[in-house]
Design a protein around this motif. Structure first.
Motif, short mmCIF file in Angstrom:
data_model
loop_
_atom_site.label_atom_id
_atom_site.label_comp_id
_atom_site.label_asym_id
_atom_site.label_seq_id
_atom_site.Cartn_x
_atom_site.Cartn_y
_atom_site.Cartn_z
N GLY A 262 -5.26 -1.81 2.68
CA GLY A 262 -4.70 -1.91 1.01
C GLY A 262 -5.88 -2.30 0.14
N ILE B 133 0.86 -1.26 0.05
CA ILE B 133 0.06 0.06 -0.02
C ILE B 133 0.89 1.35 -0.01
CG2 ILE B 133 -0.39 -0.40 2.40
CD1 ILE B 133 -2.95 1.15 0.11
N ASP C 223 -1.54 -3.83 4.38
CA ASP C 223 -2.45 -4.16 3.26
C ASP C 223 -3.68 -4.94 3.63
OD1 ASP C 223 -0.93 -2.97 1.20
OD2 ASP C 223 0.12 -4.81 0.79
#
Lengths: 338, 338
Positions: B203, A142, B199
């Motif tokens: 994410g 991310i 994530d």
């Protein structure tokens, strides 16, 4: 009372959605902006002339103001022909390119950023003078997605030197160097990437209304982006990426990505520009830069802000739609004049 | 069917809450663990002998199994006298220290980590052989909080060489070097810090049920922590930090921090240890290491896991309480034997 006039403010990255949501959020933008670049990621996305003309009309109906202009875009597809793009050229301001799956309604985005796959469409656009707007993120970790995308921006900038490439909603300081390196790269900056960091999303209680893609990042990223905006650097322009989702789709076990900032954007920008002694640059950031970059002459419209507390509503409502804005319940120091 | 016996598993970092929530989550731990170290951050926190004895009894009532032992802790206060600590020594396993405001119900945590302020209490604990468990985070940028706290751990390790210091729920690879450097530092590891990264929280869609403090971090952090667990490094032990919150306090505009993992912890650990060919080390990680570090002999209890799909429930419910577990709706490859 202290006041401030902004001439023809432009929001060069806006999601207006459709149906009741469009009717709710459209007027909140047309109230404070002269024009806005409307993103085409409806479900299904805008990919035909009929769809874009019809969507434009629905937007005009929803906004019901004759001093607001929606600048329409279509959703990038690798099979757009030169003839099709030529036919719609005067109806659109740009084509928006989403890599597959990076954000809301991007499931029909391009599967590969391979330049040879994209070349025919981008060459046609380059010839016709149609800019491309790109959501530049990979599918990596991310915090690294935008950084990892930079080589793709660079390759596009080199391969299509006459194509104007808009790096949308940049969020990382690493993007700034690349932006400055190539003449045909430009960028939009949101309110939230100038004011928030990851701390505002996950640092205290979890705030789904500050959750977006690309995610807001570190203090050093925010600070570098803010400096670019405060300087009204000629390669950047304001684009809110205001992206409303119903409250119940944000406050749930799988919350949608998107920050709704349209009704608070100008006020929040005035506050941070004033705080940094840069109010003189605000009009360039929210209007003049975009005019030059896109070569457009917006509808003349003066927006007056006054130095008066603005208590941001907890929600904006219309029929069954309820949307929570950024900074809900907080106080901003500038208001739109009644 | 393939199966696996875990002898007297211990969860050395657990939040059981109180009232209906305790009645909901208590049995889910006592079903699969022989004992658990219970955190004292109720509201108000456990700071007196009466409160800790009463809480212990409520836990035993809720768990209603005679083969489960709650190891009780109290909430660190700078004004605990030597006499008080001596009086409660046999009732507690450790004292939990929270810096002010770093997580749920830590508003009464210590205002300053100044070693001179903490010295009287820590010296008493050192003399009495009472370990300290620490939530080691500063109030800095979310991803740096644990890293920034490391000099404090180091200073405590040096100043109180005979005090056992438990670095709770470590989440950053930088913590590992320090852990190995000082004989009196130990650490707990959660399931989620071994399996998740940022994530999994932000994410894709936003997942409030994977949101906790310290936040799960980068893949390289997760991988380094997982290696430590797989090796059953003698300075680490399992502590779930299972921290239930009602569903409606997670899926809201200001979501509470905490992951509820108690009912899925052993199954998820078996899966990842097996996947990495380290099942032989699982018993050390979830029991033997803690026995040695704390010098405890848990109730003998054999927990049998079988290689059978376990569909994680979407919620666990009791009266009006509803809690969403980690991996809700997903399938784990190991189950508790019925």
């Amino acid at each position: 009372m202290e006041s401030l006039i902004i001439d023809s403010p432009l929001d060069m990255h806006l999601h207006l959605r459709d149906g009741d949501m469009l009717e709710l959020v459209g007027p909140l933008t047309s109230k404070s902006f002269s024009g806005a670049l409307i993103m085409p990621n409806l479900a299904p996305p805008i990919t035909t002339k009929e769809a874009l003309l019809s969507y434009k009309q629905r937007i005009l109906n929803a906004c019901s103001e004759d001093d607001f202009k929606p600048y329409i875009t279509i959703f990038f597809q690798v099979d757009y022909s030169y003839e099709f793009l030529k036919e719609i050229k005067d109806e659109i301001i740009s084509v928006k390119l989403y890599p597959f799956g990076v954000t809301t309604n991007s499931e029909t985005g391009v599967a590969s950023m391979d330049i040879n796959v994209l070349r025919p469409t981008l060459q046609s656009m380059e010839k016709l003078g149609i800019p491309v707007c790109i959501h530049g993120e990979t599918k990596g970790f991310i915090l690294d997605r935008e950084k990892e995308f930079l080589p793709i921006y660079e390759s596009l900038a080199i391969n299509f030197p006459k194509l104007k490439i808009m790096m949308e909603h940049i969020s990382s300081k690493e993007s700034i160097d690349l932006l400055k390196k190539y003449d045909n790269l430009y960028a939009t900056l949101t309110v939230h990437h100038l004011l928030l960091t990851l701390d505002d999303v996950i640092g205290g209680m979890l705030n789904p209304h500050a959750f977006c893609k690309p995610i807001v990042k570190k203090p050093e990223d925010r600070d570098a982006l803010l400096q670019l905006a405060l300087d009204a650097h000629p390669k950047v322009m304001f684009g809110s990426d205001s992206a409303p989702h119903p409250k119940e789709k944000k406050e749930t076990s799988d919350g949608a990505a998107g920050i709704f900032s349209a009704p608070i954007a100008l006020q929040a920008l005035a506050e941070v520009f004033e705080k940094n002694g840069k109010l003189d640059n605000l009009n360039a950031f929210v209007s003049l830069n975009a005019q030059k970059i896109y070569g457009i002459s917006p509808i003349k419209k003066s927006i007056k802000l006054v130095k008066k507390d603005f208590i941001v509503p907890n929600t904006y409502n219309f029929k069954n739609e309820k949307v929570v804005p950024l900074f809900a319940g907080e106080i901003l120091s500038w208001s739109l004049e009644d």
